[in-house]
Design a protein around this motif. Structure first.
Motif, short mmCIF file in Angstrom:
data_model
loop_
_atom_site.label_atom_id
_atom_site.label_comp_id
_atom_site.label_asym_id
_atom_site.label_seq_id
_atom_site.Cartn_x
_atom_site.Cartn_y
_atom_site.Cartn_z
N ALA A 145 0.84 -1.19 0.00
CA ALA A 145 0.00 0.00 0.00
C ALA A 145 0.87 1.23 0.00
O ALA A 145 0.59 2.23 -0.69
N ALA A 146 1.98 1.18 0.75
CA ALA A 146 2.88 2.32 0.79
C ALA A 146 3.53 2.52 -0.56
O ALA A 146 3.69 3.65 -1.04
N GLU A 147 3.88 1.44 -1.21
CA GLU A 147 4.47 1.54 -2.55
C GLU A 147 3.48 2.14 -3.52
O GLU A 147 3.82 3.00 -4.34
N ALA A 148 2.23 1.63 -3.47
CA ALA A 148 1.20 2.12 -4.37
C ALA A 148 0.96 3.60 -4.10
O ALA A 148 0.80 4.42 -5.03
N GLU A 149 0.96 3.94 -2.81
CA GLU A 149 0.73 5.34 -2.45
C GLU A 149 1.89 6.21 -2.93
O GLU A 149 1.71 7.31 -3.45
N ALA A 150 3.12 5.68 -2.79
CA ALA A 150 4.30 6.41 -3.24
C ALA A 150 4.26 6.57 -4.75
O ALA A 150 4.57 7.64 -5.30
N LYS A 151 3.84 5.50 -5.43
CA LYS A 151 3.74 5.52 -6.89
C LYS A 151 2.71 6.55 -7.31
O LYS A 151 2.92 7.36 -8.23
N LEU A 152 1.57 6.54 -6.60
CA LEU A 152 0.51 7.51 -6.90
C LEU A 152 1.01 8.93 -6.65
O LEU A 152 0.73 9.87 -7.42
N ALA A 153 1.76 9.10 -5.56
CA ALA A 153 2.28 10.42 -5.22
C ALA A 153 3.24 10.90 -6.30
O ALA A 153 3.21 12.07 -6.71
N THR A 154 4.13 10.03 -6.81
CA THR A 154 5.06 10.43 -7.86
C THR A 154 4.32 10.73 -9.15
O THR A 154 4.64 11.68 -9.87
N GLU A 155 3.29 9.89 -9.42
CA GLU A 155 2.49 10.15 -10.63
C GLU A 155 1.79 11.50 -10.50
O GLU A 155 1.75 12.30 -11.45
N ARG A 156 1.21 11.73 -9.32
CA ARG A 156 0.54 13.01 -9.08
C ARG A 156 1.52 14.17 -9.23
O ARG A 156 1.22 15.19 -9.83
N ALA A 157 2.72 13.99 -8.66
CA ALA A 157 3.75 15.04 -8.74
C ALA A 157 4.14 15.27 -10.20
O ALA A 157 4.31 16.42 -10.65
N ALA A 158 4.26 14.17 -10.98
CA ALA A 158 4.63 14.28 -12.39
C ALA A 158 3.52 14.99 -13.15
O ALA A 158 3.78 15.88 -13.99
N VAL A 159 2.26 14.65 -12.84
CA VAL A 159 1.12 15.28 -13.50
C VAL A 159 1.09 16.77 -13.14
O VAL A 159 0.88 17.64 -14.00
N GLU A 160 1.30 17.05 -11.84
CA GLU A 160 1.30 18.44 -11.40
C GLU A 160 2.42 19.22 -12.09
O GLU A 160 2.25 20.36 -12.50
N GLU A 161 3.62 18.55 -12.18
CA GLU A 161 4.76 19.19 -12.84
C GLU A 161 4.43 19.46 -14.31
O GLU A 161 4.71 20.54 -14.83
N THR A 162 3.79 18.51 -14.98
CA THR A 162 3.39 18.68 -16.38
C THR A 162 2.39 19.83 -16.49
O THR A 162 2.50 20.68 -17.38
N LEU A 163 1.42 19.87 -15.56
CA LEU A 163 0.43 20.94 -15.56
C LEU A 163 1.11 22.30 -15.36
O LEU A 163 0.77 23.28 -16.03
N ARG A 164 2.07 22.32 -14.40
CA ARG A 164 2.78 23.58 -14.15
C ARG A 164 3.57 24.00 -15.40
O ARG A 164 3.60 25.18 -15.75
N ALA A 165 4.22 23.02 -16.04
CA ALA A 165 5.00 23.32 -17.26
C ALA A 165 4.07 23.84 -18.34
O ALA A 165 4.38 24.82 -19.04
N ARG A 166 2.90 23.21 -18.52
CA ARG A 166 1.93 23.67 -19.54
C ARG A 166 1.44 25.08 -19.22
O ARG A 166 1.30 25.91 -20.10
N GLU A 167 1.16 25.29 -17.91
CA GLU A 167 0.69 26.61 -17.48
C GLU A 167 1.77 27.66 -17.74
O GLU A 167 1.48 28.75 -18.24
N ALA A 168 3.04 27.30 -17.47
CA ALA A 168 4.15 28.23 -17.71
C ALA A 168 4.26 28.51 -19.21
O ALA A 168 4.47 29.66 -19.63
N GLU A 169 4.12 27.45 -20.03
CA GLU A 169 4.17 27.62 -21.50
C GLU A 169 3.04 28.52 -21.97
O GLU A 169 3.22 29.42 -22.80
#
Length: 152
Positions: A2-26
């Motif tokens: 569960a911790a792994e899945a949560e960590a995976k979800l957190a990294t995916e969320r962070a990656a999605v957020e980073e992509t969103l931030r990059a798109r917003e910056a663009e």
């Protein structure tokens, strides 16, 4: 797990957020670039309008100068016409009388008649001299002919 899945979800969320931030910056950068282009286009339009206004002002100034010059020329022409009329009027005031003009005309006619008579007399004298010279030449030719006949 569960911790792994949560960590995976957190990294995916962070990656999605980073992509969103990059798109917003663009998107923000693109909007800023577009605004900059619009500002540049507006500045160019303003400069073109200012140039057109300057040219129009120059043309208007030139037309005004030409009109002023035309008015000055017209005024000068009118002044010259007035002066000419005044001079003509003064000359008319100083003109000789009809009697004096008639006397002058008669004197000119008499002088012309005398000149014609003198020319006619001179022509007659020249013709007489020419006839005399012709006669003398004929006499000389006759004398030469007789002398030639005598020699034979």
């Amino acid at each position: 797990i569960a911790a792994e899945a949560e960590a995976k979800l957190a990294t995916e969320r962070a990656a999605v957020e980073e992509t969103l931030r990059a798109r917003e910056a663009e998107r923000l950068a693109a909007e800023e670039a577009q605004r900059e282009e619009q500002r540049a286009a507006a500045a160019a339009r303003k400069a073109a309008q200012a140039e057109a206004a300057r040219r129009e002002k120059e043309a208007a100034d030139k037309r005004a100068e030409e009109e002023k010059a035309r008015r000055r020329a017209k005024a000068a022409e009118a002044t010259a016409a007035k002066k000419e009329a005044k001079a003509k009027n003064n000359k008319a005031k100083k003109a000789p009388s009809a009697f004096a003009l008639e006397e002058e005309r008669r004197a000119k006619a008499a002088a012309e008649l005398r000149a014609q008579e003198e020319r006619a007399a001179q022509l007659a004298a020249e013709q007489e001299a020419a006839r005399r010279a012709e006669r003398e030449a004929a006499e000389l030719a006759g004398a030469a002919e007789r002398a030639a006949l005598r020699e034979d």
